[in-house]
Design a protein around this motif. Structure first.
Motif, PDB file in Angstrom:
ATOM      1  N   UNK A  23       0.844  -1.185   0.000  1.00 47.71           N
ATOM      2  CA  UNK A  23       0.000   0.000   0.000  1.00 47.71           C
ATOM      3  C   UNK A  23       0.872   1.224   0.000  1.00 47.71           C
ATOM      4  N   UNK A  24       0.236   2.387  -0.179  1.00 49.79           N
ATOM      5  CA  UNK A  24       0.985   3.627  -0.199  1.00 49.79           C
ATOM      6  C   UNK A  24       1.692   3.882   1.119  1.00 49.79           C
ATOM      7  N   UNK A  25       1.214   3.265   2.213  1.00 45.23           N
ATOM      8  CA  UNK A  25       1.814   3.483   3.523  1.00 45.23           C
ATOM      9  C   UNK A  25       2.905   2.466   3.835  1.00 45.23           C
ATOM     10  N   UNK A  26       3.114   1.497   2.958  1.00 46.73           N
ATOM     11  CA  UNK A  26       4.032   0.417   3.277  1.00 46.73           C
ATOM     12  C   UNK A  26       4.973   0.134   2.119  1.00 46.73           C
ATOM     13  N   UNK A  27       5.388   1.154   1.407  1.00 48.71           N
ATOM     14  CA  UNK A  27       6.319   0.986   0.311  1.00 48.71           C
ATOM     15  C   UNK A  27       7.428   2.008   0.396  1.00 48.71           C
ATOM     16  N   UNK A  28       8.131   2.179  -0.704  1.00 45.11           N
ATOM     17  CA  UNK A  28       9.245   3.122  -0.768  1.00 45.11           C
ATOM     18  C   UNK A  28       8.734   4.554  -0.654  1.00 45.11           C
ATOM     19  N   UNK A  29       9.397   5.348   0.161  1.00 43.85           N
ATOM     20  CA  UNK A  29       9.024   6.750   0.343  1.00 43.85           C
ATOM     21  C   UNK A  29      10.211   7.604  -0.078  1.00 43.85           C
ATOM     22  N   UNK A  30      10.170   8.090  -1.312  1.00 44.65           N
ATOM     23  CA  UNK A  30      11.277   8.851  -1.907  1.00 44.65           C
ATOM     24  C   UNK A  30      10.881  10.313  -2.020  1.00 44.65           C
ATOM     25  N   UNK A  31      11.714  11.202  -1.483  1.00 44.58           N
ATOM     26  CA  UNK A  31      11.395  12.624  -1.510  1.00 44.58           C
ATOM     27  C   UNK A  31      12.515  13.402  -2.208  1.00 44.58           C
ATOM     28  N   UNK A  32      12.186  14.579  -2.740  1.00 43.88           N
ATOM     29  CA  UNK A  32      13.213  15.419  -3.369  1.00 43.88           C
ATOM     30  C   UNK A  32      14.136  16.050  -2.336  1.00 43.88           C
ATOM     31  N   UNK A  33      15.280  16.498  -2.791  1.00 46.87           N
ATOM     32  CA  UNK A  33      16.261  17.166  -1.927  1.00 46.87           C
ATOM     33  C   UNK A  33      17.047  18.163  -2.782  1.00 46.87           C
ATOM     34  N   UNK A  84      23.018   6.282 -17.489  1.00 48.68           N
ATOM     35  CA  UNK A  84      24.339   5.809 -17.884  1.00 48.68           C
ATOM     36  C   UNK A  84      24.197   5.036 -19.190  1.00 48.68           C
ATOM     37  N   UNK A  85      25.165   5.235 -20.081  1.00 45.06           N
ATOM     38  CA  UNK A  85      25.103   4.555 -21.377  1.00 45.06           C
ATOM     39  C   UNK A  85      26.514   4.181 -21.828  1.00 45.06           C
ATOM     40  N   UNK A  86      26.635   2.977 -22.336  1.00 41.39           N
ATOM     41  CA  UNK A  86      27.902   2.521 -22.918  1.00 41.39           C
ATOM     42  C   UNK A  86      27.582   1.479 -23.964  1.00 41.39           C
ATOM     43  N   UNK A  87      27.664   1.881 -25.233  1.00 39.17           N
ATOM     44  CA  UNK A  87      27.329   0.955 -26.301  1.00 39.17           C
ATOM     45  C   UNK A  87      25.887   0.500 -26.187  1.00 39.17           C
ATOM     46  N   UNK A  88      25.680  -0.805 -26.009  1.00 35.50           N
ATOM     47  CA  UNK A  88      24.325  -1.348 -25.919  1.00 35.50           C
ATOM     48  C   UNK A  88      23.738  -1.225 -24.513  1.00 35.50           C
ATOM     49  N   UNK A  89      24.552  -0.843 -23.540  1.00 35.94           N
ATOM     50  CA  UNK A  89      24.072  -0.742 -22.160  1.00 35.94           C
ATOM     51  C   UNK A  89      23.427   0.622 -21.942  1.00 35.94           C
ATOM     52  N   UNK A  90      22.186   0.617 -21.473  1.00 38.14           N
ATOM     53  CA  UNK A  90      21.484   1.843 -21.123  1.00 38.14           C
ATOM     54  C   UNK A  90      20.793   1.618 -19.791  1.00 38.14           C
ATOM     55  N   UNK A  91      21.082   2.480 -18.836  1.00 38.13           N
ATOM     56  CA  UNK A  91      20.445   2.399 -17.527  1.00 38.13           C
ATOM     57  C   UNK A  91      19.944   3.770 -17.117  1.00 38.13           C
ATOM     58  N   UNK A  92      18.695   3.825 -16.687  1.00 41.20           N
ATOM     59  CA  UNK A  92      18.121   5.068 -16.166  1.00 41.20           C
ATOM     60  C   UNK A  92      17.447   4.782 -14.831  1.00 41.20           C
ATOM     61  N   UNK A  93      17.524   5.748 -13.927  1.00 41.09           N
ATOM     62  CA  UNK A  93      16.896   5.596 -12.628  1.00 41.09           C
ATOM     63  C   UNK A  93      16.648   6.938 -11.987  1.00 41.09           C
ATOM     64  N   UNK A  94      16.201   6.905 -10.740  1.00 45.38           N
ATOM     65  CA  UNK A  94      15.840   8.119 -10.009  1.00 45.38           C
ATOM     66  C   UNK A  94      16.688   8.224  -8.758  1.00 45.38           C
ATOM     67  N   UNK A  95      17.334   9.367  -8.576  1.00 43.26           N
ATOM     68  CA  UNK A  95      18.100   9.650  -7.367  1.00 43.26           C
ATOM     69  C   UNK A  95      17.240  10.523  -6.457  1.00 43.26           C
ATOM     70  N   UNK A  96      17.092  10.093  -5.204  1.00 43.51           N
ATOM     71  CA  UNK A  96      16.300  10.857  -4.245  1.00 43.51           C
ATOM     72  C   UNK A  96      16.684  10.479  -2.832  1.00 43.51           C
TER      73      UNK A  96
END
Length: 425
Positions: free
Chosen positions: A7-17, A102-114
């Motif tokens: 549920x919204x109360x029992x998962x990851x809680x990511x906030x901006x900074x 991050x990208x290198x040739x065929x490798x592509x990774x995207x994510x969220x920093x918080x």
């Protein structure tokens, strides 16, 4: 991962900074001030290389050099304050979540920093899969206390069910815009960073992530450090949160590599002699890539390791079943009892070689060639490992079973130095 019933109360809680970042005009280049994570830097050669790349390289904060631990931490704190005062580093004007690519040739990774909440309710939401070394946690905690900063993010993974909505949709839309920064590091990876400040998009990300669990892919010691420091400070406080990079591996799968061991005080000849008839031992001809291929083939049938340091490669495999039954705990799942790392630590290190798991005896090195070179230069034994499968890691984590320390290396890892979190901003 996400699980039914979250549920919204029992998962990851990511906030901006308010991210603290290098001011490009004040440094030679962004690539020259970045570093791999602190535990990936090969010392002393890699450390000296990074220190000489630019006088403001982030390694001076994450691995400060002085005679005593207290002096190192004080030096890092003084350096951070000086760089902020001089405008080498500066906080962004408003709180943000950061999309990181991050990208290198065929490798592509995207994510969220918080900034991720570290509340007691988070137990079972962020899943570790490896044990930690108490002295490393204490070392990192002392550094964080001194600097009052999260100097590098943990790498966490989760798995979504759709890329049409939620956090992943925001990531994909944001990546179409002009980034805050773009650089290519000497390992060939290009890095881009964007800030998300729109309230609607921040809410979309937060609502989506609140339905998910996460697996710690890299940063178990930093996670344990964050939890320790949170317990030392009354809530509410900035210490209630820690800096993380969250990657959806349903869309951006990570690679899993092994972390190798170097035994400082055990020559290869002594290591092999102590095995007697407990393992099959074969000396291999040819270069390192061929030896690693042989290790990979042997690993399909059971536990296998490569020993190096005397100019050759020795493949050891097919351990005695009786030996394993006598040296490995029976109160753990089969998947744990058959891990290479379990057999290495419980059977080889503890029982056959009788080597304590302490820094003066064992070094953990990510780079394969660097491990071999160190063994050949210094006269010890390199133990090259084959990577464990990601599904094994996840299955054990779901059961609450931790693997031996430094069992896996997930990647690509985020570059250190692109965005920091100051607890004083």
């Amino acid at each position: 991962m996400n699980t039914a019933g979250d549920t919204d109360d029992h998962g990851l809680d990511l906030i901006p900074f308010r991210g603290v970042r290098y001011v490009p005009q004040r440094v030679g280049s962004l690539a020259a001030v970045t570093s791999p994570p602190y535990d990936v830097v090969v010392r002393p050669d890699g450390l000296l290389h990074l220190e000489s790349a630019d006088p403001h390289n982030i390694v001076r904060l994450i691995l400060p050099q002085a005679i005593t631990p207290a002096a190192r931490n004080d030096q890092a704190a003084d350096t951070l304050r000086t760089w902020l005062d001089q405008g080498i580093l500066a906080p962004d004007p408003e709180p943000s979540l950061y999309i990181y690519e991050q990208r290198d040739g065929e490798i592509l990774q995207r994510g969220i920093i918080g900034a991720l909440r570290l509340s007691e309710a988070a137990d079972g939401i962020v899943l570790p899969h490896e044990d930690v070394m108490p002295h490393v946690v204490e070392d990192r905690a002392a550094l964080m206390r001194a600097t009052s900063a999260n100097l590098e993010p943990l790498l966490l993974t989760y798995r979504s069910e759709s890329n049409a909505t939620g956090a992943l949709a925001v990531i994909e839309r944001t990546a179409l815009n002009k980034p805050l920064l773009s650089t290519t590091t000497e390992d060939g990876f290009s890095h881009r960073l964007w800030a998300v400040t729109d309230p609607a998009e921040l809410a979309e990300i937060r609502t989506d992530l609140a339905r998910h669990q996460a697996l710690i892919a890299d940063g178990h010691h930093r996670w344990a450090t964050n939890l320790r420091l949170r317990s030392e400070h009354p809530s509410p406080s900035p210490w209630d949160y820690g800096l993380v990079l969250l990657v959806d591996t349903a869309r951006y799968p990570l690679r899993v590599r092994a972390i190798h061991r170097y035994l400082h005080q055990l020559p290869v000849a002594d290591a092999l002699a102590a095995l007697a008839d407990t393992f099959r031992v074969r000396t291999l001809e040819g270069p390192l890539p061929r030896a690693l291929d042989a290790l990979a083939e042997a690993a399909t049938e059971g536990n296998a390791f490569l020993l190096a340091g005397d100019g050759r490669y020795h493949l050891i495999d097919r351990p005695s079943p009786d030996l394993l039954s006598r040296t490995i705990r029976a109160d753990r799942p089969e998947a744990w009892r058959t891990l290479d790392a379990t057999v290495l630590h419980s059977t080889l290190l503890d029982h056959i070689w009788r080597i304590p798991d302490a820094p003066e005896h064992i070094a953990y090195i990510h780079d394969t060639e660097a491990t071999v070179e160190k063994a050949e230069r210094d006269g010890g034994t390199a133990i090259l490992m084959h990577p464990v499968r990601e599904e094994v890691v996840r299955d054990l984590a779901r059961q609450g079973v931790t693997m031996p320390r430094k069992s896996t290396s997930f990647g690509p890892k985020p570059a250190t130095g692109l965005v920091l979190r100051s607890l004083d901003v």
